[in-house]
Design an enzyme around this catalytic site. Structure first.
Site, PDB file in Angstrom:
ATOM      1  N   HIS A  61       0.795  -1.216  -0.042  1.00  0.00           N
ATOM      2  CA  HIS A  61       0.049   0.213   0.064  1.00  0.00           C
ATOM      3  C   HIS A  61       0.915   1.165  -0.065  1.00  0.00           C
ATOM      4  O   HIS A  61       1.906   1.439   0.959  1.00  0.00           O
ATOM      5  CB  HIS A  61      -0.817   0.111   1.123  1.00  0.00           C
ATOM      6  N   LEU A  62       0.791   1.849  -1.002  1.00  0.00           N
ATOM      7  CA  LEU A  62       1.669   3.253  -1.193  1.00  0.00           C
ATOM      8  C   LEU A  62       0.937   4.357  -0.881  1.00  0.00           C
ATOM      9  O   LEU A  62       1.418   5.717  -0.701  1.00  0.00           O
ATOM     10  CB  LEU A  62       2.316   3.133  -2.486  1.00  0.00           C
ATOM     11  N   HIS A 233      -2.670 -12.597   1.715  1.00  0.00           N
ATOM     12  CA  HIS A 233      -2.323 -12.624   2.912  1.00  0.00           C
ATOM     13  C   HIS A 233      -3.224 -13.902   3.806  1.00  0.00           C
ATOM     14  O   HIS A 233      -3.900 -13.408   4.725  1.00  0.00           O
ATOM     15  CB  HIS A 233      -2.487 -11.178   3.841  1.00  0.00           C
ATOM     16  N   ASP A 306       2.345  -6.748   2.176  1.00  0.00           N
ATOM     17  CA  ASP A 306       1.109  -5.987   2.916  1.00  0.00           C
ATOM     18  C   ASP A 306       1.365  -4.689   3.831  1.00  0.00           C
ATOM     19  O   ASP A 306       0.761  -4.428   4.711  1.00  0.00           O
ATOM     20  CB  ASP A 306      -0.031  -6.904   3.803  1.00  0.00           C
TER      21      ASP A 306
END
Lengths: 437, 322
Positions: A61-62, A233, A306
């Site tokens: 997640h950026l 995940h 993640d």
């Protein structure tokens, strides 16, 4: 320009010197062999450390666009390079959602501009992650970003018909749906793994079956329509069993586990510190054992971080108000070394397979996850497995500080990261010059 | 005793008995014309209530005032969970005001634990009910009431049988009572429909039953928990009528208790749901007494937590040559 990386051990084996030119490996020779054309070449000292193909993260997640206070494509990809990654996959749950060709191309371009690693946008499966109608998956696949992984990560594609259609539709361009397996009704208001501890702590439980039932459904759907499916995940022992069963049956399923699910357990919820609040939740020690075993035997294909940056105020609060997620890019390899390599569960070729080769294959990246061999891209990471270090938010390029590993001795330090012949990290320090090239 | 009171599990048997003994002594104060002790003069006690709970709030207020503390009530309803001011900012504000003790009621489980361990405040933290976690002073007042009726007002509750009935899953009262009554030697049985039992309840120090008629005969006390009728909308039980039939306390069931068995309820009651009016107002009911005892027990908690701190500080100053 020619560069020589001296004295490194490919996959932990015999020491060599690796030479590359124009981003392609031109020679691999026993360490210390005299070289005639070495004059004028740049030299990087490998210190006898382990060299692997550059790591590939399928789940990052950026936060850009939308939450640039927590992370940006530049800051997150810099953290990735420090963690040994040469490619990351930016999840679609941004603001606006990455559900159009326009947004994914913007993410792709920003990654190129930053230059620390390849940033591949993940496209949303449904418009606005709403789970109601398909986003323009084909347009994202055909865009300059060439999206191949689609995911509503953060929420589950819970409608079975929509999931079936998505699995079918992406076959046209060899895409894959990465499912965030979480039955929404079974996890309303859920805060932590459901079990004896959640009952004692009075935190709403998140049952394993909420994950496992969706995985079971989706592998059967994938079998029915002849598609491949990727499970994000995976966190429970039961999930490992279902994926193992599905693979034995010949279903085209791949699965990932996060570093934190390889090492941390639900007991950390006793602190009521939302630093340890994550989706899916930390599970029991039995589950940690099961995901390690699954990763070792190949049932689980991939370690994916993640990496989920959050602004300080979203963690500096009571548990129920805290955001889900933890940082992972800079610590992933160390966690894998501690939990898999030092325990003998994986050798270095195994690490390369789970953190580079297989993720690149799942994402259909042609020039990542390649062998360390002449004629292959000089995309690699050098890691000193003996070194120990500690997480220091002040030194990290990440804009967030929500690492669950503060004050813990981490094992294995990334020395150098090289992307198609260009160092992005040298001696553990980010190379700013050359970025954007 | 621990610095804070966050969970009934924080209390050893000696701690718990000490609190109950102190409460018994303090109860004599209320028999006097002037119902005040000077013990906490000059100390500031903050009632920090993120949830409405008139009865718990006024009980703590009365307790602190009878010990001569300065009492500030901070009603922050609506501030919880991502609305309005954060828990941290509220805590920092209280710290700046010099709170010696913070009594906190919060909708989020663990919020008092966060306050106590985050470094945001230095004062003593008393959990006045957090989410579906715990409500330790309620358990103390229940234990006090039980001891008064079942054990002559002294010692512990060795061998006494207590049945707790109702929405255990969502009940902080049940969690704290199971822990404390077990610590005091009582035998606790939880009774509820299986939907209202937490996963893992089999690991708690008590026995579990789904059948009230089977659990009640010969018990020394029964504690009825509040059950919200809306729970039926989430399929915890089919209708409030069915719940009452299977798990409600009526005169017939109250008659199954031991000869001098008593009936408790932490309030507020849903008359007609978990308990009939005849039982609530009947001779076995000690429900109103529980309220009175609540003030004494909370006085004892504040007295022991703050009084002890005062002594420690004085000793420290002496040792430092001040």
């Amino acid at each position: 320009m020619t560069t020589i990386l001296r004295n490194v051990r490919p996959y932990g084996e015999d020491a060599v010197d690796i030479t590359w030119s124009d981003g392609v490996i031109t020679e691999i020779s026993p360490a210390g062999d005299p070289r005639e054309d070495a004059a004028g070449a740049a030299v990087i000292d490998g210190h006898g450390a382990v060299v692997l193909p550059g790591l590939v993260d399928l789940h990052t997640h950026l936060r850009e666009p939308g939450r640039e206070d927590a992370e940006t494509i530049a800051s997150g990809s810099a953290a990735a390079a420090l963690g040994g990654f040469t490619a990351v996959h930016a999840m679609a749950n941004t603001t606006p959602v990455a559900d159009t060709a326009g947004v994914v191309e913007m993410v792709w371009r920003r990654g190129v501009e930053a230059g620390y690693c390849d940033v591949h946008p993940v496209g949303a499966v449904t418009v606005g992650l709403q789970g109601e109608r398909l986003a323009e998956l084909g347009a994202m696949a055909d865009s300059a970003a060439r999206v191949r992984i689609f995911s509503d990560d953060g929420v589950c594609v819970s409608d079975p018909v929509l999931m079936r259609r998505a699995l079918e539709y992406v076959k046209a361009f060899d895409g894959v749906i990465a499912q965030h397996a979480q039955d929404p009704r079974l996890t309303e208001g859920a805060q932590m793994n459901e079990g004896a501890l959640s009952g004692v702590l009075g935190l709403r439980g998140w049952p394993a079956v909420a994950e496992e039932s969706i995985i079971a459904r989706d592998v059967l759907l994938a079998e029915h329509v002849g598609s491949r499916v990727h499970i994000c995940h995976l966190s429970t022992s039961g999930s490992v069993d279902i994926v193992r069963w599905a693979k034995a049956r010949g279903i085209d399923v791949s699965a990932e586990v996060t570093p934190h699910h390889l090492i941390l357990t639900e007991d950390l919820a006793r602190t009521y510190d939302p630093l340890f609040k994550v989706n899916p939740p930390l599970r029991r020690a039995e589950d940690v054992g099961a995901v390690r075993a699954g990763l070792a035997d190949g049932t689980i294909d991939v370690v994916a971080t993640d990496h989920a940056p959050h602004a300080r105020e979203d963690k500096d609060c009571e548990w129920a108000a805290g955001a889900f997620g933890m940082l992972g890019l800079e610590t992933a390899l160390s966690v894998v070394i501690e939990t898999m390599v030092l325990t003998g569960a994986l050798d270095w070729r195994g690490v390369a397979d789970r953190m580079s080769v297989r993720p690149a294959h799942i994402a259909r990246l042609a020039d990542q996850g390649r062998p360390l061999a002449v004629g292959e891209p000089a995309t690699l990471v050098v890691v000193d497995p003996e070194a120990t270090w500690q997480v220091d938010a002040a030194r990290s390029p990440s804009r967030s500080a929500n690492s669950p590993f503060a004050q813990r001795d981490m094992r294995g330090r990334v020395l150098h990261t090289v992307l198609r012949g260009r160092p992005t990290v040298i001696e553990g320090v980010l190379v700013s010059e050359g970025a954007g090239a | 005793m621990n610095k804070h009171l966050l969970s009934a599990a924080d209390l050893s048997r000696d701690d718990a008995v000490a609190i109950l003994d102190t409460a018994a002594e303090l109860s004599r104060v209320t028999d006097r014309a002037v119902k005040k002790l000077p013990t906490l003069r000059g100390r500031t006690v903050v009632n920090l209530f993120f949830e409405d709970s008139t009865r718990t709030r006024i009980s703590f207020e009365a307790a602190a005032k009878r010990l001569s503390a300065d009492v500030i009530t901070f009603s922050a309803k609506g501030s919880s969970v991502s609305k309005g001011e954060s828990l941290k900012d509220t805590a920092l504000t209280l710290e700046a005001m010099g709170a010696d003790a913070v009594i906190v009621r919060h909708g989020a489980s663990g919020a008092p634990h966060r306050l106590a361990h985050s470094g945001w405040i230095d004062g003593v933290v008393v959990n006045a009910g957090d989410g579906t976690h715990e409500h330790p002073t309620q358990a103390l007042l229940d234990a006090y009431t039980l001891r008064h009726h079942l054990a002559g007002g002294t010692g512990a509750l060795e061998g006494r049988r207590v049945v707790i009935v109702g929405d255990v899953l969502h009940s902080r009262v049940a969690r704290s009572n199971v822990l404390l009554l077990h610590t005091l030697g009582a035998e606790v049985t939880l009774v509820a429909p299986p939907t209202l039992m937490p996963v893992g309840v089999d690991t708690w120090p008590c026995t579990v039953s789904y059948d009230l008629d089977e659990a009640l005969p010969g018990a020394d006390a029964v504690m009825m928990l509040r059950v919200q009728a809306e729970r039926m909308n989430a399929a915890y039980f089919p209708t409030s009528n069915e719940y009452s039939r299977r798990y409600g306390l009526d005169v017939r069931r109250a008659g199954l208790l031991a000869h001098d068995g008593i009936v408790l309820h932490p309030g507020p009651m849903n008359r007609g749901m978990e308990i009939t009016a005849e039982v609530a107002d009947g001779p076995r009911s000690v429900i109103v007494e529980q309220v009175t005892n609540g003030v004494h027990v909370r006085m004892a908690v504040l007295y022991l937590l703050l009084g002890a701190a005062e002594v420690d500080t004085a000793v420290a100053h002496e040792e430092a040559g001040e």
